[in-house]
Design a protein around this motif. Sequence first.
Motif, short mmCIF file in Angstrom:
data_model
loop_
_atom_site.label_atom_id
_atom_site.label_comp_id
_atom_site.label_asym_id
_atom_site.label_seq_id
_atom_site.Cartn_x
_atom_site.Cartn_y
_atom_site.Cartn_z
N LEU A 228 -17.78 -0.22 0.56
CA LEU A 228 -19.10 0.38 0.63
C LEU A 228 -19.21 1.29 1.86
CD1 LEU A 228 -21.93 0.25 -0.79
CD2 LEU A 228 -22.53 -1.48 0.91
N LYS A 229 -18.78 0.79 2.99
CA LYS A 229 -18.85 1.56 4.23
C LYS A 229 -17.92 2.77 4.18
CE LYS A 229 -20.07 -2.64 6.73
NZ LYS A 229 -19.58 -3.76 7.56
N ALA A 230 -16.78 2.60 3.53
CA ALA A 230 -15.84 3.72 3.38
C ALA A 230 -16.44 4.82 2.52
CB ALA A 230 -14.53 3.22 2.78
N LYS A 231 -17.17 4.42 1.47
CA LYS A 231 -17.80 5.40 0.59
C LYS A 231 -18.90 6.16 1.32
CE LYS A 231 -17.07 5.87 -3.21
NZ LYS A 231 -16.22 6.83 -3.97
N ILE A 232 -19.67 5.48 2.14
CA ILE A 232 -20.71 6.14 2.93
C ILE A 232 -20.08 7.18 3.86
CG2 ILE A 232 -22.43 5.78 4.76
CD1 ILE A 232 -23.01 3.05 3.47
N LYS A 233 -18.96 6.80 4.48
CA LYS A 233 -18.26 7.73 5.38
C LYS A 233 -17.66 8.89 4.60
CE LYS A 233 -14.79 7.79 9.06
NZ LYS A 233 -13.83 6.97 9.85
N GLU A 234 -17.09 8.62 3.44
CA GLU A 234 -16.49 9.68 2.61
C GLU A 234 -17.52 10.73 2.24
OE1 GLU A 234 -14.80 10.14 -1.95
OE2 GLU A 234 -14.74 8.16 -0.98
N TYR A 235 -18.76 10.31 1.98
CA TYR A 235 -19.82 11.23 1.58
C TYR A 235 -20.57 11.82 2.78
CZ TYR A 235 -19.48 9.68 -3.31
OH TYR A 235 -19.05 9.40 -4.60
N ASN A 236 -20.11 11.48 4.00
CA ASN A 236 -20.76 11.98 5.23
C ASN A 236 -22.24 11.59 5.30
OD1 ASN A 236 -18.42 13.36 6.27
ND2 ASN A 236 -18.78 14.94 4.72
N LEU A 237 -22.53 10.33 4.97
CA LEU A 237 -23.90 9.84 4.94
C LEU A 237 -24.17 8.79 6.01
CD1 LEU A 237 -24.35 9.51 1.05
CD2 LEU A 237 -25.25 11.32 2.53
N GLU A 238 -23.33 8.78 7.06
CA GLU A 238 -23.49 7.76 8.10
C GLU A 238 -24.83 7.84 8.81
OE1 GLU A 238 -20.84 9.85 7.81
OE2 GLU A 238 -19.06 8.99 8.76
N ASN A 239 -25.42 9.04 8.87
CA ASN A 239 -26.72 9.21 9.52
C ASN A 239 -27.87 9.26 8.51
OD1 ASN A 239 -25.63 9.37 12.17
ND2 ASN A 239 -25.02 11.49 11.76
N VAL A 240 -27.56 8.82 7.31
CA VAL A 240 -28.57 8.81 6.23
C VAL A 240 -28.73 7.40 5.68
CG1 VAL A 240 -29.18 9.73 3.96
CG2 VAL A 240 -28.00 11.18 5.62
N ILE A 241 -27.61 6.68 5.52
CA ILE A 241 -27.63 5.31 5.01
C ILE A 241 -27.26 4.35 6.14
CG2 ILE A 241 -26.65 3.72 3.32
CD1 ILE A 241 -26.00 6.11 1.55
N TYR A 242 -28.14 3.39 6.40
CA TYR A 242 -27.93 2.45 7.50
C TYR A 242 -27.82 1.01 6.96
CZ TYR A 242 -29.46 6.44 10.29
OH TYR A 242 -29.58 7.69 10.86
N ILE A 243 -26.88 0.27 7.51
CA ILE A 243 -26.65 -1.12 7.12
C ILE A 243 -27.05 -2.02 8.29
CG2 ILE A 243 -24.93 -2.84 6.45
CD1 ILE A 243 -23.36 -0.59 5.11
N TYR A 244 -27.89 -3.03 8.02
CA TYR A 244 -28.46 -3.86 9.09
C TYR A 244 -27.97 -5.30 9.07
CZ TYR A 244 -31.79 -0.02 9.61
OH TYR A 244 -32.35 1.23 9.81
N GLY A 245 -27.39 -5.75 7.97
CA GLY A 245 -27.05 -7.16 7.85
C GLY A 245 -28.27 -7.99 7.50
N SER A 246 -28.14 -9.30 7.60
CA SER A 246 -29.23 -10.21 7.26
C SER A 246 -30.29 -10.21 8.36
CB SER A 246 -28.69 -11.62 7.06
OG SER A 246 -29.72 -12.51 6.70
N LYS A 247 -31.55 -10.17 7.94
CA LYS A 247 -32.66 -10.16 8.90
C LYS A 247 -33.73 -11.17 8.46
CE LYS A 247 -31.07 -6.84 11.54
NZ LYS A 247 -30.70 -7.09 12.93
N GLN A 248 -34.36 -11.78 9.45
CA GLN A 248 -35.40 -12.76 9.18
C GLN A 248 -36.74 -12.10 8.89
OE1 GLN A 248 -35.15 -16.03 8.86
NE2 GLN A 248 -37.31 -16.57 8.80
N ASP A 249 -37.04 -10.99 9.57
CA ASP A 249 -38.38 -10.38 9.50
C ASP A 249 -38.48 -9.37 8.35
OD1 ASP A 249 -36.52 -8.79 10.91
OD2 ASP A 249 -38.10 -7.72 11.98
N THR A 250 -38.25 -9.87 7.13
CA THR A 250 -38.23 -8.96 5.97
C THR A 250 -39.60 -8.32 5.71
OG1 THR A 250 -38.53 -10.89 4.53
CG2 THR A 250 -36.28 -10.08 4.83
N GLU A 251 -40.68 -9.05 6.00
CA GLU A 251 -42.01 -8.46 5.78
C GLU A 251 -42.21 -7.23 6.66
OE1 GLU A 251 -41.53 -11.67 6.69
OE2 GLU A 251 -42.71 -13.04 5.42
N HIS A 252 -41.79 -7.35 7.91
CA HIS A 252 -41.92 -6.21 8.83
C HIS A 252 -41.04 -5.05 8.37
CE1 HIS A 252 -42.45 -3.94 12.44
NE2 HIS A 252 -41.24 -4.14 12.90
#
Length: 363
Positions: A228-252
Amino acid sequence: MRIIQIIDSLDIGGAEKMAVSFANSLSSRMEFSGLVVTRKEGSLKKSIKDDVNYFFLRRKHRIDFWAVMRLRNYCKKNDVRTIQAHSSSFFIACMVKMTYPKIQILWHDHNGIGVIPKREGAIYLQFFSIFFKGIIAVNTELEAWARRKLFCKNIIYLQNYVVENNDFDKTTLLKGEDGKRVLYLANLRHQKNHFLLIDAVKKVHNDFKEWTFHLVGNDSNNDYSTRLKAKIKEYNLENVIYIYGSKQDTEHIINQCDIAVFTSNSEGLPVALLEYGLFCKPVVSTSVGQIPYIVQHGKCGFISKIGDSEGFSVNLSTLMADKELRLKFGKEIHKVILETYSEQVVIDKYFSWVLDLKNIKIN
């Protein structure tokens, strides 16, 4: 009544959230409400109410005799009559029933309809259904499958629900510009098909350069995540698509976004969808599980065919281009959630069904 919920972990996920929600909801409505976590604690532990009786089983193996005995002793000590086993936790619940026959098992099936072909050969599930007193299915397809394939016939379609909470943590700050964020709240795994979203982003980016896309969910750093991360890089979308991992404050997190999406290959009734609706977020989704019945194409959002990145990108760009349409869809889905997927509506239906089941004793 004295009922416990059983779930394998407290990592953030739809089944895990519903196990906690049921334990919390029942704690104020009955004599005893417990929550048993079999394998792994996690961030959802913070969401458990003080009046829920919590027990961490520390199960080490699939067949763990000592874990079975600990759970049996817990049930006997607390005079538990009913176990509500979520997803795969039905196995240990059945092991307990074999040693403590007075226990009644309710199996809560959260899986998406896409897993059903894999189940056709799952003889063990059919066998263990002999021990079930009742089955709760989170969408109508799963309900129909259970009626066809399993021995237990006390089956109900019971929608997931969401509880309003205005006192949520505000920790995670999303990147990008306010008013122009798209959110996908889902763990990074094959079933969720994030690749379809990446393909759609590539198609719409030139016309909507100011918009950003935010992927929030558990990242196991496995092969799927790496690709997934390789595909984002291949499409030059690193500053468009951001990955955050698991988060507790989903409502926020949801509150910071303007469009919510699902690109899944299969779903049951995702809790994230209910959370999207609670915060008035219009939805673009693939046609999976119970989502089309809630979104209702053209009323609360748009629905695309599974795997159709072209159709998905058209629907996405339509919403991105029209703020008034986003607000309209957001109000509609909020209304649907409050009317049909609220705690009061679902728990009332649940109690009515449980009380109708034979041999469940009422204190």
